[in-house]
Write a protein that holds these residues in place. Structure first.
Motif, PDB file in Angstrom:
ATOM      1  N   VAL A   1       0.882  -0.995   0.046  1.00 39.54           N
ATOM      2  CA  VAL A   1       0.047   0.039   0.026  1.00 39.54           C
ATOM      3  C   VAL A   1       1.033   1.128   0.009  1.00 39.54           C
ATOM      4  CG1 VAL A   1      -1.811   1.239   1.240  1.00 39.54           C
ATOM      5  CG2 VAL A   1      -2.056  -1.197   1.156  1.00 39.54           C
ATOM      6  N   PHE A   2       1.983   1.422   1.004  1.00 36.31           N
ATOM      7  CA  PHE A   2       2.666   2.495   0.960  1.00 36.31           C
ATOM      8  C   PHE A   2       3.555   2.750  -0.309  1.00 36.31           C
ATOM      9  CE2 PHE A   2       3.534   2.588   5.746  1.00 36.31           C
ATOM     10  CZ  PHE A   2       2.118   3.128   5.874  1.00 36.31           C
ATOM     11  N   GLY A   3       4.021   1.576  -0.923  1.00 38.14           N
ATOM     12  CA  GLY A   3       4.664   1.656  -2.123  1.00 38.14           C
ATOM     13  C   GLY A   3       3.937   2.220  -3.429  1.00 38.14           C
ATOM     14  N   ILE A   4       2.776   1.709  -3.440  1.00 37.65           N
ATOM     15  CA  ILE A   4       1.882   2.277  -4.625  1.00 37.65           C
ATOM     16  C   ILE A   4       1.508   3.779  -4.275  1.00 37.65           C
ATOM     17  CG2 ILE A   4      -0.600   2.105  -5.661  1.00 37.65           C
ATOM     18  CD1 ILE A   4      -0.112  -1.077  -5.084  1.00 37.65           C
ATOM     19  N   THR A   5       1.298   3.974  -2.975  1.00 39.67           N
ATOM     20  CA  THR A   5       0.696   5.599  -2.605  1.00 39.67           C
ATOM     21  C   THR A   5       1.952   6.569  -3.034  1.00 39.67           C
ATOM     22  OG1 THR A   5      -0.630   4.638  -0.826  1.00 39.67           O
ATOM     23  CG2 THR A   5       0.148   6.810  -0.917  1.00 39.67           C
ATOM     24  N   LEU A   6       3.459   5.938  -2.681  1.00 47.70           N
ATOM     25  CA  LEU A   6       4.340   6.623  -2.896  1.00 47.70           C
ATOM     26  C   LEU A   6       4.601   6.973  -4.395  1.00 47.70           C
ATOM     27  CD1 LEU A   6       6.977   8.048  -1.590  1.00 47.70           C
ATOM     28  CD2 LEU A   6       8.159   5.825  -1.890  1.00 47.70           C
ATOM     29  N   GLU A   7       4.399   5.938  -4.987  1.00 49.56           N
ATOM     30  CA  GLU A   7       4.535   6.050  -6.741  1.00 49.56           C
ATOM     31  C   GLU A   7       3.474   6.932  -7.192  1.00 49.56           C
ATOM     32  OE1 GLU A   7       4.705   5.664 -10.851  1.00 49.56           O
ATOM     33  OE2 GLU A   7       2.966   5.026  -9.410  1.00 49.56           O
ATOM     34  N   GLN A   8       2.532   6.818  -6.623  1.00 52.09           N
ATOM     35  CA  GLN A   8       1.348   7.726  -7.206  1.00 52.09           C
ATOM     36  C   GLN A   8       1.743   9.273  -6.893  1.00 52.09           C
ATOM     37  OE1 GLN A   8      -1.997   5.747  -5.346  1.00 52.09           O
ATOM     38  NE2 GLN A   8      -2.615   4.799  -7.319  1.00 52.09           N
ATOM     39  N   TYR A   9       2.150   9.360  -5.735  1.00 44.31           N
ATOM     40  CA  TYR A   9       2.534  10.522  -5.369  1.00 44.31           C
ATOM     41  C   TYR A   9       3.478  11.377  -6.325  1.00 44.31           C
ATOM     42  CZ  TYR A   9       4.471  14.683  -2.512  1.00 44.31           C
ATOM     43  OH  TYR A   9       4.925  15.777  -2.283  1.00 44.31           O
ATOM     44  N   PHE A  10       4.469  10.584  -6.586  1.00 45.52           N
ATOM     45  CA  PHE A  10       5.771  11.008  -7.498  1.00 45.52           C
ATOM     46  C   PHE A  10       5.073  11.091  -8.895  1.00 45.52           C
ATOM     47  CE2 PHE A  10       8.379  10.046  -3.859  1.00 45.52           C
ATOM     48  CZ  PHE A  10       9.379  11.245  -3.851  1.00 45.52           C
ATOM     49  N   ALA A  11       4.462  10.236  -9.149  1.00 48.62           N
ATOM     50  CA  ALA A  11       3.704  10.082 -10.726  1.00 48.62           C
ATOM     51  C   ALA A  11       4.715  10.234 -11.841  1.00 48.62           C
ATOM     52  CB  ALA A  11       2.650  11.040 -10.673  1.00 48.62           C
ATOM     53  N   PHE A  12       5.908   9.415 -11.863  1.00 47.93           N
ATOM     54  CA  PHE A  12       6.866   9.395 -12.838  1.00 47.93           C
ATOM     55  C   PHE A  12       6.213   9.074 -14.347  1.00 47.93           C
ATOM     56  CE2 PHE A  12       9.988   8.241  -9.083  1.00 47.93           C
ATOM     57  CZ  PHE A  12      10.255   9.508  -8.998  1.00 47.93           C
ATOM     58  N   GLY A  13       6.749   9.330 -15.393  1.00 44.73           N
ATOM     59  CA  GLY A  13       6.544   8.891 -16.491  1.00 44.73           C
ATOM     60  C   GLY A  13       5.470   9.590 -17.254  1.00 44.73           C
ATOM     61  N   TYR A  14       4.949   9.058 -18.577  1.00 41.95           N
ATOM     62  CA  TYR A  14       4.058   9.597 -19.201  1.00 41.95           C
ATOM     63  C   TYR A  14       2.926   8.765 -19.361  1.00 41.95           C
ATOM     64  CZ  TYR A  14       7.908  12.842 -20.464  1.00 41.95           C
ATOM     65  OH  TYR A  14       8.721  13.770 -20.437  1.00 41.95           O
ATOM     66  N   VAL A  15       1.483   9.461 -20.012  1.00 38.69           N
ATOM     67  CA  VAL A  15       0.657   8.517 -20.195  1.00 38.69           C
ATOM     68  C   VAL A  15      -0.048   9.055 -21.653  1.00 38.69           C
ATOM     69  CG1 VAL A  15      -0.230   7.976 -17.941  1.00 38.69           C
ATOM     70  CG2 VAL A  15      -0.880   9.962 -18.979  1.00 38.69           C
ATOM     71  N   GLN A  16      -0.589   8.418 -22.322  1.00 40.81           N
ATOM     72  CA  GLN A  16      -1.377   8.789 -23.470  1.00 40.81           C
ATOM     73  C   GLN A  16      -2.787   8.595 -23.249  1.00 40.81           C
ATOM     74  OE1 GLN A  16      -0.437   6.627 -27.327  1.00 40.81           O
ATOM     75  NE2 GLN A  16      -2.591   6.665 -27.655  1.00 40.81           N
ATOM     76  N   VAL A  17      -3.288   9.833 -23.511  1.00 40.88           N
ATOM     77  CA  VAL A  17      -4.863  10.045 -23.278  1.00 40.88           C
ATOM     78  C   VAL A  17      -5.633  10.122 -24.403  1.00 40.88           C
ATOM     79  CG1 VAL A  17      -6.598  11.450 -22.163  1.00 40.88           C
ATOM     80  CG2 VAL A  17      -4.336  11.389 -21.166  1.00 40.88           C
ATOM     81  N   ASN A  18      -6.572   9.323 -24.809  1.00 42.69           N
ATOM     82  CA  ASN A  18      -7.204   9.375 -25.918  1.00 42.69           C
ATOM     83  C   ASN A  18      -8.801   9.816 -25.496  1.00 42.69           C
ATOM     84  OD1 ASN A  18      -5.383   7.801 -27.227  1.00 42.69           O
ATOM     85  ND2 ASN A  18      -5.965   5.981 -26.224  1.00 42.69           N
ATOM     86  N   ILE A  19      -9.287  10.630 -26.405  1.00 44.67           N
ATOM     87  CA  ILE A  19     -10.282  11.310 -25.859  1.00 44.67           C
ATOM     88  C   ILE A  19     -11.423  11.458 -27.146  1.00 44.67           C
ATOM     89  CG2 ILE A  19     -11.621  13.488 -25.005  1.00 44.67           C
ATOM     90  CD1 ILE A  19      -8.526  14.189 -23.954  1.00 44.67           C
ATOM     91  N   ILE A  20     -12.666  10.799 -26.664  1.00 43.96           N
ATOM     92  CA  ILE A  20     -13.585  10.832 -27.929  1.00 43.96           C
ATOM     93  C   ILE A  20     -14.723  11.561 -27.367  1.00 43.96           C
ATOM     94  CG2 ILE A  20     -15.380   9.528 -29.450  1.00 43.96           C
ATOM     95  CD1 ILE A  20     -13.122   7.233 -29.308  1.00 43.96           C
ATOM     96  N   SER A  21     -14.912  12.602 -28.160  1.00 46.51           N
ATOM     97  CA  SER A  21     -16.229  13.601 -27.570  1.00 46.51           C
ATOM     98  C   SER A  21     -17.069  13.794 -28.803  1.00 46.51           C
ATOM     99  CB  SER A  21     -15.699  14.912 -27.198  1.00 46.51           C
ATOM    100  OG  SER A  21     -16.830  15.973 -27.034  1.00 46.51           O
ATOM    101  N   LYS A  22     -18.390  13.314 -28.626  1.00 53.68           N
ATOM    102  CA  LYS A  22     -19.313  13.519 -29.529  1.00 53.68           C
ATOM    103  C   LYS A  22     -19.557  15.031 -30.199  1.00 53.68           C
ATOM    104  CE  LYS A  22     -22.728  10.022 -30.097  1.00 53.68           C
ATOM    105  NZ  LYS A  22     -23.974   9.218 -29.771  1.00 53.68           N
ATOM    106  N   HIS A  23     -19.513  15.881 -29.378  1.00 54.40           N
ATOM    107  CA  HIS A  23     -19.779  17.244 -29.657  1.00 54.40           C
ATOM    108  C   HIS A  23     -18.899  18.417 -29.492  1.00 54.40           C
ATOM    109  CE1 HIS A  23     -23.893  15.484 -30.724  1.00 54.40           C
ATOM    110  NE2 HIS A  23     -23.850  14.912 -29.366  1.00 54.40           N
ATOM    111  N   TYR A  24     -17.730  17.969 -28.757  1.00 56.98           N
ATOM    112  CA  TYR A  24     -17.033  19.066 -28.183  1.00 56.98           C
ATOM    113  C   TYR A  24     -15.612  18.797 -28.420  1.00 56.98           C
ATOM    114  CZ  TYR A  24     -21.203  19.971 -25.338  1.00 56.98           C
ATOM    115  OH  TYR A  24     -22.426  20.033 -25.037  1.00 56.98           O
ATOM    116  N   THR A  25     -15.239  18.071 -29.723  1.00 56.74           N
ATOM    117  CA  THR A  25     -13.844  18.066 -30.003  1.00 56.74           C
ATOM    118  C   THR A  25     -13.136  19.021 -29.917  1.00 56.74           C
ATOM    119  OG1 THR A  25     -14.522  15.687 -31.187  1.00 56.74           O
ATOM    120  CG2 THR A  25     -12.414  16.725 -31.448  1.00 56.74           C
TER     121      THR A  25
END
Length: 172
Positions: free
Chosen positions: A77-101
């Motif tokens: 639990v502590f290890g995951i919490t610590l890693e989430q706090y630092f949030a290393f790295g990158y993510v790819q976000v894909n967004i599909i919006s019907k009307h607000y692209t």
């Protein structure tokens, strides 16, 4: 009597430390941070060896075994919490919006994020897919801003490890 509880607490504390480091190290490996992962692994195993030495010498005490298990669980639990706090790295976000692209893309670009728009085909016809690569630590802010514009947008997030090129991000 105090020694019995002291030993269990000591083992639990050592396991919390080594498993926290181990969980964090695993996530560093996934991010490709080999030197940081190596250093973390050194301390993880060093602490684990001391914990194991103590537990093997005092294996007759059931509380030590319980301390070992409790430390392992808490360390995760502590290890995951610590890693989430630092949030290393990158993510790819894909967004599909019907009307607000366009509105979402404009907002992201005004926030200095690079946005790629691809055409797509959904069950109800043509759609646009917004793709952005961002630092993980920026994810909450981006999600909040997108959801303010379109709370019904379809969004996926996945780990990304950029290979080459320039990653846009907010410049404050």
């Amino acid at each position: 009597m105090f020694d019995i509880f002291y030993g269990a607490i000591l083992i639990m504390f050592m396991r919390i430390c080594d498993v926290t480091i181990g969980t964090f190290r695993t996530l560093l490996v996934v991010q490709g941070k080999k030197y940081a992962a190596g250093l973390a692994g050194f301390f993880e195993v060093l602490i684990w060896i001391f914990a194991m030495r103590y537990i093997v010498q005092h294996m007759d005490n059931v509380l030590n075994l319980i301390g070992y298990a409790a430390g392992f669980a808490t360390g995760n639990v502590f290890g995951i919490t610590l890693e989430q706090y630092f949030a290393f790295g990158y993510v790819q976000v894909n967004i599909i919006s019907k009307h607000y692209t366009d509105k979402i893309a404009d907002m992201l670009r005004k926030s200095r994020y690079g946005v790629t728009i691809l055409p797509g085909e959904g069950s109800s016809g043509g759609v646009s897919i917004l793709i952005i690569i961002i630092r993980r630590r920026d994810l909450k802010e981006v999600m909040k801003n997108v959801e303010e514009i379109d709370p019904k947008a379809f969004i996926t997030v996945q780990h990304s490890r950029p290979y080459r090129g320039y990653i846009h991000g907010p410049r404050k």
